[in-house]
Design a protein around this motif. Structure first.
Motif, mmCIF file in Angstrom:
data_model
loop_
_atom_site.group_PDB
_atom_site.id
_atom_site.type_symbol
_atom_site.label_atom_id
_atom_site.label_comp_id
_atom_site.label_asym_id
_atom_site.label_seq_id
_atom_site.Cartn_x
_atom_site.Cartn_y
_atom_site.Cartn_z
ATOM 1 N N SER A 199 15.803 10.387 -3.271
ATOM 2 C CA SER A 199 15.809 9.386 -4.340
ATOM 3 C C SER A 199 17.037 8.503 -4.246
ATOM 4 C CB SER A 199 15.760 10.088 -5.695
ATOM 5 O OG SER A 199 15.844 9.152 -6.753
ATOM 6 N N ALA A 200 18.187 9.084 -3.936
ATOM 7 C CA ALA A 200 19.429 8.303 -3.822
ATOM 8 C C ALA A 200 19.337 7.270 -2.705
ATOM 9 C CB ALA A 200 20.609 9.241 -3.585
ATOM 10 N N VAL A 201 18.668 7.634 -1.602
ATOM 11 C CA VAL A 201 18.490 6.685 -0.498
ATOM 12 C C VAL A 201 17.616 5.514 -0.939
ATOM 13 C CG1 VAL A 201 17.517 6.383 1.812
ATOM 14 C CG2 VAL A 201 18.835 8.448 1.276
ATOM 15 N N PHE A 202 16.506 5.793 -1.618
ATOM 16 C CA PHE A 202 15.663 4.726 -2.154
ATOM 17 C C PHE A 202 16.447 3.841 -3.119
ATOM 18 C CE2 PHE A 202 11.938 7.139 -0.693
ATOM 19 C CZ PHE A 202 11.058 6.121 -0.370
ATOM 20 N N GLY A 207 9.948 4.803 -5.380
ATOM 21 C CA GLY A 207 10.521 5.809 -4.502
ATOM 22 C C GLY A 207 11.663 6.527 -5.192
ATOM 23 N N THR A 208 12.487 5.754 -5.910
ATOM 24 C CA THR A 208 13.593 6.335 -6.664
ATOM 25 C C THR A 208 13.094 7.254 -7.766
ATOM 26 O OG1 THR A 208 14.995 4.392 -6.247
ATOM 27 C CG2 THR A 208 15.594 5.817 -8.102
ATOM 28 N N LEU A 209 12.188 6.752 -8.586
ATOM 29 C CA LEU A 209 11.745 7.499 -9.759
ATOM 30 C C LEU A 209 10.899 8.718 -9.393
ATOM 31 C CD1 LEU A 209 10.825 4.566 -12.188
ATOM 32 C CD2 LEU A 209 12.893 5.961 -12.158
ATOM 33 N N ALA A 210 10.005 8.565 -8.419
ATOM 34 C CA ALA A 210 9.109 9.677 -8.065
ATOM 35 C C ALA A 210 9.898 10.894 -7.603
ATOM 36 C CB ALA A 210 8.125 9.233 -6.984
ATOM 37 N N GLY A 236 0.498 12.543 -16.712
ATOM 38 C CA GLY A 236 -0.678 13.311 -16.365
ATOM 39 C C GLY A 236 -1.635 12.593 -15.436
ATOM 40 N N GLN A 237 -2.662 13.328 -15.048
ATOM 41 C CA GLN A 237 -3.584 12.907 -14.000
ATOM 42 C C GLN A 237 -4.392 11.667 -14.348
ATOM 43 O OE1 GLN A 237 -7.484 14.892 -13.361
ATOM 44 N NE2 GLN A 237 -6.407 15.889 -11.669
ATOM 45 N N LYS A 238 -5.088 11.692 -15.492
ATOM 46 C CA LYS A 238 -6.008 10.604 -15.831
ATOM 47 C C LYS A 238 -5.271 9.289 -16.081
ATOM 48 C CE LYS A 238 -9.881 13.343 -17.568
ATOM 49 N NZ LYS A 238 -10.802 13.583 -18.700
ATOM 50 N N THR A 239 -4.145 9.365 -16.790
ATOM 51 C CA THR A 239 -3.360 8.159 -17.032
ATOM 52 C C THR A 239 -2.861 7.581 -15.722
ATOM 53 O OG1 THR A 239 -2.647 9.018 -19.176
ATOM 54 C CG2 THR A 239 -1.372 7.216 -18.259
ATOM 55 N N ALA A 240 -2.459 8.442 -14.795
ATOM 56 C CA ALA A 240 -1.952 7.979 -13.509
ATOM 57 C C ALA A 240 -3.050 7.294 -12.698
ATOM 58 C CB ALA A 240 -1.372 9.150 -12.720
ATOM 59 N N LEU A 290 0.825 -1.212 0.000
ATOM 60 C CA LEU A 290 0.000 0.000 0.000
ATOM 61 C C LEU A 290 0.859 1.262 0.000
ATOM 62 C CD1 LEU A 290 -2.785 -1.067 2.539
ATOM 63 C CD2 LEU A 290 -3.040 -0.734 0.072
ATOM 64 N N ALA A 291 2.006 1.227 0.681
ATOM 65 C CA ALA A 291 2.904 2.373 0.693
ATOM 66 C C ALA A 291 3.511 2.623 -0.682
ATOM 67 C CB ALA A 291 4.018 2.159 1.720
ATOM 68 N N THR A 292 3.572 1.583 -1.503
ATOM 69 C CA THR A 292 4.130 1.711 -2.849
ATOM 70 C C THR A 292 3.185 2.455 -3.780
ATOM 71 O OG1 THR A 292 5.324 -0.370 -2.574
ATOM 72 C CG2 THR A 292 5.032 0.423 -4.830
ATOM 73 N N LEU A 293 1.882 2.267 -3.597
ATOM 74 C CA LEU A 293 0.904 2.789 -4.555
ATOM 75 C C LEU A 293 0.946 4.309 -4.710
ATOM 76 C CD1 LEU A 293 -2.134 0.438 -3.806
ATOM 77 C CD2 LEU A 293 -0.445 0.275 -5.656
ATOM 78 N N PRO A 294 1.041 5.110 -3.630
ATOM 79 C CA PRO A 294 1.159 6.567 -3.840
ATOM 80 C C PRO A 294 2.431 6.955 -4.593
ATOM 81 C CG PRO A 294 0.479 6.087 -1.595
ATOM 82 C CD PRO A 294 0.873 4.784 -2.205
ATOM 83 N N LEU A 295 3.525 6.249 -4.339
ATOM 84 C CA LEU A 295 4.765 6.530 -5.058
ATOM 85 C C LEU A 295 4.620 6.194 -6.539
ATOM 86 C CD1 LEU A 295 7.325 5.089 -2.469
ATOM 87 C CD2 LEU A 295 6.848 7.504 -2.927
#
Length: 248
Positions: free
Chosen positions: A184-187, A164-167, A128-132, A113-118
């Motif tokens: 990002s570097a830590v992720f 986490g890295t990409l976001a 964009g918004q709709k694709t996301a 679940l923590a992954t989904l917002p990332l």
């Protein structure tokens, strides 16, 4: 490929308010999707699956050994055939929660679940918004990801560190702020101490880097110092892994 293919069209659509949801509507849809994702991952988690497979049992057993027998696995990604970072995380989890079947599986469900917002944040910045929102819904109900979430598979960590890295990396390039590069570097570095399939992620980051240089060269060039800081911090944190992997 899908995300890259629609990104240019999506960015054009984002310019028109009629082609996007309002902030409140987006928040509501996001909460509904995440609520559905939580239900699918936690409902009857103490009985489905009906038990714990031996490979997952080894994860819990090693975590309890860390807590009660002073067992200290090194940063060997093959310790007990499970990444040692995961074992330490589980040990910390069992400090606060009893080592029951439900609590064991709950750790992996919450990590999913923590992954989904990332994941949502990453795709939203690209397409964009709709694709996301559509991509988030698909991932939330996708069978393989649900299976990994509910069965305690160590590979459930990989998407968490990927997105986490990409976001944060994308946010840093587009905002010009320095701190997202270091987060990002830590992720990115932590992912190498997770499940071994993460080792393909540098190729993914390289592909994203090429895409950003083509579509947003000014943003990349303006942040070269922060990108250099990202690489230096990543190499410092990942050095123990590379030292183990390439001892000579």
């Amino acid at each position: 490929l899908f995300v890259a293919g629609v990104s240019l069209v999506a960015r054009e659509n984002e310019k028109s308010e009629t082609d996007t949801f309002s902030t409140k509507a987006e928040g509501l849809i996001l909460c509904l999707i995440l609520g559905l994702a939580a239900f699918l991952r936690i409902y009857h988690l103490d009985s489905m699956p009906s038990g714990i497979f031996i490979d997952q049992g080894m994860e819990g057993w090693a975590a309890l050994r860390i807590l009660h027998e002073h067992f200290c696995p090194g940063w060997d990604p093959e310790a007990f055939h499970n990444p040692s970072l995961l074992l330490y995380q589980l040990a910390g989890w069992f400090v606060f929660f009893k080592p029951t079947q439900f609590n064991f599986y709950l750790f992996f469900a919450l990590l999913s679940l923590a992954t989904l917002p990332l994941f949502y944040w990453t795709v939203r910045q690209i397409a964009g918004q709709k694709t996301a929102l559509l991509a988030l819904f698909i991932l939330s109900v996708m069978r393989w990801y649900l299976n990994f979430s509910r069965d305690g598979f160590p590979s459930i960590e990989v998407p968490f560190y990927i997105f986490g890295t990409l976001a944060f990396l994308l946010y840093g390039v587009r905002s010009g702020k320095k701190w997202p590069f270091y987060v990002s570097a830590v992720f990115f570095a932590a992912g190498f101490y997770a499940y071994q399939s993460f080792q393909i992620v540098p190729l993914l980051v390289f592909v994203f880097a090429i895409y950003e240089m083509i579509s947003n060269w000014k943003g990349v060039a303006a942040n070269w110092k922060s990108i250099l800081g990202f690489l230096i911090l990543f190499l410092l944190l990942a050095f123990p892994f590379f030292q183990y992997k390439f001892p000579y």
